[in-house]
Design an enzyme around this catalytic site. Structure first.
Site, PDB file in Angstrom:
ATOM      1  N   ARG A 128       5.477 -36.105  25.735  1.00  0.00           N
ATOM      2  CA  ARG A 128       6.386 -37.038  25.060  1.00  0.00           C
ATOM      3  C   ARG A 128       7.009 -38.109  25.936  1.00  0.00           C
ATOM      4  NH1 ARG A 128       9.658 -32.302  22.350  1.00  0.00           N
ATOM      5  NH2 ARG A 128       8.947 -31.472  24.341  1.00  0.00           N
ATOM      6  N   ARG A 137       1.565 -39.090  18.150  1.00  0.00           N
ATOM      7  CA  ARG A 137       2.351 -38.019  17.544  1.00  0.00           C
ATOM      8  C   ARG A 137       3.027 -38.463  16.243  1.00  0.00           C
ATOM      9  NH1 ARG A 137       5.060 -34.622  16.177  1.00  0.00           N
ATOM     10  NH2 ARG A 137       6.204 -33.005  17.273  1.00  0.00           N
ATOM     11  N   ASP A 159      -2.441 -25.748  23.676  1.00  0.00           N
ATOM     12  CA  ASP A 159      -1.231 -24.957  23.893  1.00  0.00           C
ATOM     13  C   ASP A 159      -1.612 -23.521  24.203  1.00  0.00           C
ATOM     14  OD1 ASP A 159       1.831 -25.489  23.576  1.00  0.00           O
ATOM     15  OD2 ASP A 159       1.484 -23.449  22.883  1.00  0.00           O
ATOM     16  N   ARG A 204       2.121 -30.679  31.961  1.00  0.00           N
ATOM     17  CA  ARG A 204       2.593 -31.384  30.763  1.00  0.00           C
ATOM     18  C   ARG A 204       2.459 -32.911  30.895  1.00  0.00           C
ATOM     19  NH1 ARG A 204       6.189 -28.391  27.255  1.00  0.00           N
ATOM     20  NH2 ARG A 204       5.070 -26.444  27.035  1.00  0.00           N
ATOM     21  N   TYR A 233       5.894 -13.783  23.638  1.00  0.00           N
ATOM     22  CA  TYR A 233       6.036 -14.788  22.575  1.00  0.00           C
ATOM     23  C   TYR A 233       5.764 -14.177  21.205  1.00  0.00           C
ATOM     24  CZ  TYR A 233       7.082 -19.716  23.112  1.00  0.00           C
ATOM     25  OH  TYR A 233       7.740 -20.898  23.196  1.00  0.00           O
TER      26      TYR A 233
HETATM   27  O1  CP3 Z   1      -0.067 -29.978  30.676  1.00  0.00           O
HETATM   28  C1  CP3 Z   1      -0.537 -30.644  29.724  1.00  0.00           C
HETATM   29  O2  CP3 Z   1      -0.358 -31.867  29.591  1.00  0.00           O
HETATM   30  C2  CP3 Z   1      -1.448 -29.937  28.731  1.00  0.00           C
HETATM   31  C3  CP3 Z   1      -0.826 -29.532  27.524  1.00  0.00           C
HETATM   32  C4  CP3 Z   1       0.084 -28.327  27.448  1.00  0.00           C
HETATM   33  C5  CP3 Z   1       1.037 -28.194  26.400  1.00  0.00           C
HETATM   34  N1  CP3 Z   1       1.572 -26.945  26.456  1.00  0.00           N
HETATM   35  C6  CP3 Z   1       1.317 -29.245  25.414  1.00  0.00           C
HETATM   36  C7  CP3 Z   1       2.564 -29.157  24.614  1.00  0.00           C
HETATM   37  C8  CP3 Z   1       0.149 -27.139  28.198  1.00  0.00           C
HETATM   38  C9  CP3 Z   1      -0.587 -26.775  29.476  1.00  0.00           C
HETATM   39  C10 CP3 Z   1       1.073 -26.265  27.546  1.00  0.00           C
HETATM   40  C11 CP3 Z   1       1.349 -24.888  27.997  1.00  0.00           C
HETATM   41  C12 CP3 Z   1       2.488 -24.165  27.399  1.00  0.00           C
HETATM   42  N2  CP3 Z   1       2.879 -24.139  26.096  1.00  0.00           N
HETATM   43  C13 CP3 Z   1       3.311 -23.282  28.103  1.00  0.00           C
HETATM   44  C14 CP3 Z   1       3.143 -22.931  29.552  1.00  0.00           C
HETATM   45  C15 CP3 Z   1       3.718 -23.983  30.444  1.00  0.00           C
HETATM   46  C16 CP3 Z   1       5.183 -23.857  30.652  1.00  0.00           C
HETATM   47  O3  CP3 Z   1       5.890 -24.815  30.258  1.00  0.00           O
HETATM   48  O4  CP3 Z   1       5.612 -22.866  31.224  1.00  0.00           O
HETATM   49  C17 CP3 Z   1       4.260 -22.757  27.195  1.00  0.00           C
HETATM   50  C18 CP3 Z   1       5.380 -21.789  27.523  1.00  0.00           C
HETATM   51  C19 CP3 Z   1       3.956 -23.292  25.937  1.00  0.00           C
HETATM   52  C20 CP3 Z   1       4.617 -23.001  24.628  1.00  0.00           C
HETATM   53  C21 CP3 Z   1       5.195 -24.236  24.076  1.00  0.00           C
HETATM   54  N3  CP3 Z   1       4.487 -25.199  23.391  1.00  0.00           N
HETATM   55  C22 CP3 Z   1       6.552 -24.657  24.131  1.00  0.00           C
HETATM   56  C23 CP3 Z   1       7.668 -23.905  24.813  1.00  0.00           C
HETATM   57  C24 CP3 Z   1       6.614 -25.897  23.449  1.00  0.00           C
HETATM   58  C25 CP3 Z   1       7.841 -26.701  23.139  1.00  0.00           C
HETATM   59  C26 CP3 Z   1       8.036 -27.618  24.280  1.00  0.00           C
HETATM   60  C27 CP3 Z   1       9.084 -28.635  23.957  1.00  0.00           C
HETATM   61  O5  CP3 Z   1       9.506 -29.231  24.951  1.00  0.00           O
HETATM   62  O6  CP3 Z   1       9.405 -28.873  22.780  1.00  0.00           O
HETATM   63  C28 CP3 Z   1       5.312 -26.228  23.025  1.00  0.00           C
HETATM   64  C29 CP3 Z   1       4.894 -27.457  22.344  1.00  0.00           C
HETATM   65  C30 CP3 Z   1       4.160 -28.409  23.236  1.00  0.00           C
HETATM   66  N4  CP3 Z   1       3.051 -28.056  23.968  1.00  0.00           N
HETATM   67  C31 CP3 Z   1       4.403 -29.806  23.409  1.00  0.00           C
HETATM   68  C32 CP3 Z   1       3.391 -30.285  24.255  1.00  0.00           C
HETATM   69  C33 CP3 Z   1       3.144 -31.703  24.695  1.00  0.00           C
HETATM   70  C34 CP3 Z   1       5.501 -30.623  22.720  1.00  0.00           C
HETATM   71  C35 CP3 Z   1       4.983 -30.916  21.354  1.00  0.00           C
HETATM   72  C36 CP3 Z   1       5.525 -32.177  20.726  1.00  0.00           C
HETATM   73  O7  CP3 Z   1       6.530 -32.072  20.020  1.00  0.00           O
HETATM   74  O8  CP3 Z   1       4.891 -33.241  20.875  1.00  0.00           O
END
Ligand code: CP3
Length: 343
Positions: free
Chosen positions: A27, A36, A72, A23, A149
């Site tokens: 943010r 964003r 994602d 990640r 999911y």
């Molecule tokens: O690592 C990186 O920088 C690459 C980008 C990446 C994102 N999601 C961006 C993201 C990666 C590798 C993921 C994988 C992902 N997405 C997982 C597996 C990793 C883990 O955490 O176990 C999962 C379970 C998801 C599903 C997902 N997408 C969730 C649970 C969320 C909400 C997260 C939150 O904190 O609100 C997302 C959205 C998401 N994916 C964000 C980002 C940067 C936040 C989006 C935002 O509001 O800007």
């Protein structure tokens, strides 16, 4: 061109372990929040220029040793026909989670070039803009995590809806897990063909089931996706947080080049169980320790590097970086790795 990351994936000797953060495009970076503001999350993911802009931010701003494409794990179910939204403070939601038999039957099988071409375009553009500075990582969600999911519709504490399917209708679960394994495996192959130099499978919810169900519903499909991905020739990283007890089985079944280690798993213990000549390990500082003052982050990071022993190790966090971590603390983590020398 820094080859450290790919050398470590291949267990070759390196002067120091490479470092990146799960990640890392997110943010906690003001520059990410600025993009964003102009576009919502799914628009960013779906627009290669925006996805690549934030993919490069941690490389330019913090100096990590690898880039991971901004996307994602939920893009695969979305391409199979499920409607996804990501709202602030709520997280990702499927509007119509899988419940009735018809919901499962309506899902499309995806050819990566059709439904997911925008991710492949982003990878091609990212490779061009990186111009060899650091390697580029592609990724996908693993079958069990995606299916869970798709059934829950969003995050869950008990995963009772998804686990109920395993209890009540195992053949239907196996059917969807098999389709997802093929979809995800061929998506990762396409990502390598588009320029990803390594790929990571995220089985984020693998810890939601017990050992017997892990062996029946999680591991075989994680393995099928990973082995399919491996045919593309790039290193495969498998991260199954919550399943540290099964590292040996995961290594054998997936044939992974690299195993991700969560923060709950003891680094030295993981290293003793998985020899550095066979499989590289990636991890595993508890992301919450990035709240500590930089001097403490440095000390903790060096202790982690000592525990992994240098060879065949990719330094990372034991899960994704948290949005409220100061950038200077993320920088302290990366600096600590880049200044460490194996003793
Ligand atoms: O690592 C990186 O920088 C690459 C980008 C990446 C994102 N999601 C961006 C993201 C990666 C590798 C993921 C994988 C992902 N997405 C997982 C597996 C990793 C883990 O955490 O176990 C999962 C379970 C998801 C599903 C997902 N997408 C969730 C649970 C969320 C909400 C997260 C939150 O904190 O609100 C997302 C959205 C998401 N994916 C964000 C980002 C940067 C936040 C989006 C935002 O509001 O800007």
């Amino acid at each position: 061109m820094s080859d450290l990351f790919l050398q470590a994936c291949r267990r070759e000797p390196v002067e120091r372990p490479p470092v990146w953060m799960m990640r890392q495009a997110g943010r906690y970076l003001p520059e990410y929040r600025a993009v964003r503001k102009r576009a919502d999350f799914l628009t960013m993911v779906g627009t290669p220029e925006l996805a690549v802009e934030v993919t490069l931010q941690p490389v330019d701003l913090i100096g990590v040793d690898a880039a991971i494409i901004f996307s994602d794990i939920l893009v695969v179910p979305q391409a199979m026909g499920m409607t996804l939204s990501v709202e602030d403070g709520v997280g990702p939601r499927f509007h119509h989670p899988l419940r009735a038999a018809g919901d499962f039957e309506r899902l499309r099988d995806v050819a990566p070039e059709d439904g997911l071409g925008y991710v492949l375009d982003a990878l091609r553009l990212a490779r061009r803009e990186l111009a060899g500075r650091v390697p580029l990582i592609g990724f996908a969600g693993a079958p069990w995590t995606l299916m869970a999911y798709m059934i829950e519709g969003g995050g869950s504490k008990s995963f009772s809806l998804a686990k109920r399917l395993l209890v009540e209708d195992p053949p239907r679960a196996h059917g969807l897990l098999g389709r997802l394994a093929d979809a995800v495996g061929s998506f990762l192959v396409a990502q390598v063909e588009a320029g990803a130099q390594a790929v990571q499978l995220f089985d984020s919810w693998s810890g939601a089931v017990g050992p017997q169900d892990f062996r029946e519903f999680v591991l075989p499909y994680l393995g099928r996706a990973a082995r399919l991905a491996r045919t593309a020739g790039a290193p495969v990283i498998v991260f199954a947080p919550g399943s540290g007890w099964a590292l040996e089985e995961i290594a054998a079944e997936t044939e992974a080049d690299v195993l991700g280690i969560d923060w709950q798993t003891d680094a030295g213990d993981a290293r003793r169980r998985i020899p550095p000549t066979r499989v590289a390990l990636q991890g595993n500082l508890d992301p919450c320790w990035l709240y500590a003052p930089p001097a403490v982050i440095r000390e903790r990071t060096h202790r982690m590097l000592d525990d992994f022993g240098g060879r065949g190790h990719i330094a990372n966090l034991g899960h994704g970086i948290l949005p409220d971590v100061p950038v200077s603390h993320a920088q302290a983590f990366v600096d600590a790795v880049q200044q460490w020398r194996a003793r």
